[in-house]
Design a protein around this motif. Structure first.
Motif, PDB file in Angstrom:
ATOM      1  N   SER A   1       0.831  -1.202   0.000  1.00  0.00           N
ATOM      2  CA  SER A   1       0.000   0.000   0.000  1.00  0.00           C
ATOM      3  C   SER A   1       0.866   1.252   0.000  1.00  0.00           C
ATOM      4  CB  SER A   1      -0.946   0.011   1.202  1.00  0.00           C
ATOM      5  OG  SER A   1      -0.216   0.145   2.389  1.00  0.00           O
TER       6      SER A   1
ATOM      7  N   SER B   1      -1.801   7.407   1.798  1.00  0.00           N
ATOM      8  CA  SER B   1      -2.995   8.038   1.221  1.00  0.00           C
ATOM      9  C   SER B   1      -2.586   9.355   0.566  1.00  0.00           C
ATOM     10  CB  SER B   1      -4.043   8.298   2.307  1.00  0.00           C
ATOM     11  OG  SER B   1      -3.617   9.356   3.154  1.00  0.00           O
TER      12      SER B   1
ATOM     13  N   LYS C   1     -10.291   2.216   0.193  1.00  0.00           N
ATOM     14  CA  LYS C   1      -9.245   1.384   0.795  1.00  0.00           C
ATOM     15  C   LYS C   1      -7.853   1.947   0.584  1.00  0.00           C
ATOM     16  CE  LYS C   1     -11.776  -2.794   0.945  1.00  0.00           C
ATOM     17  NZ  LYS C   1     -11.800  -3.650   2.069  1.00  0.00           N
TER      18      LYS C   1
ATOM     19  N   TYR D   1      -2.407   0.874  -4.229  1.00  0.00           N
ATOM     20  CA  TYR D   1      -1.476  -0.236  -4.059  1.00  0.00           C
ATOM     21  C   TYR D   1      -0.608  -0.393  -5.301  1.00  0.00           C
ATOM     22  CZ  TYR D   1      -4.767  -1.314  -0.349  1.00  0.00           C
ATOM     23  OH  TYR D   1      -5.560  -1.224   0.754  1.00  0.00           O
TER      24      TYR D   1
END
Length: 124
Positions: free
Chosen positions: A35, A38, A72, A75
């Motif tokens: 990941s 953000s 979510k 990635y």
């Protein structure tokens, strides 16, 4: 993950971010499925606009380096390393072509150009 932004660079900030992330993926420092921070978190860490970070992520997604799952996060995509290598080779070929054109313009001998490349390659 360490991304460095240069305000003195002629390259737009979103391009600096996307190229550094591409390099991290290409070098195996960011692995498939890992990941990414953000968009808001990265913008805050780099002290830049969320819009700029969003643009960098969009570019990476359009080029297939990352994928985003709504709600979510983003990635690292599965990458074919041979395709990534070919993309890098194409970039190198384009830049070398520019150097050849510039050297021909000033009638720089190919031997001098080869020496310059050898010096630059060995000093990096």
């Amino acid at each position: 993950m360490n991304i460095i932004i240069s305000n003195s660079s002629g390259e737009p900030i979103y391009k600096q971010i996307s190229s550094q992330l591409k390099n991290l993926i290409f070098n195996g420092e960011l692995l498939e499925g890992e990941s990414l921070p953000s968009i808001r978190s990265l913008a805050k860490d780099l002290k830049i606009s969320v819009i700029t970070t969003k643009r960098a992520y969009e570019e990476l997604e359009n080029e297939g380096f990352i994928y985003t799952l709504p709600g979510k996060g983003s990635y690292v995509s599965a990458q074919n390393m041979e395709i990534l290598r070919e993309k890098k080779i194409k970039i190198i070929e384009d830049k070398l072509s520019e150097a050849v054109d510039a050297s021909k313009l000033i009638e720089l001998p190919i031997e001098t150009l080869k020496e310059m490349l050898d010096i630059l390659y060995n000093n990096k």
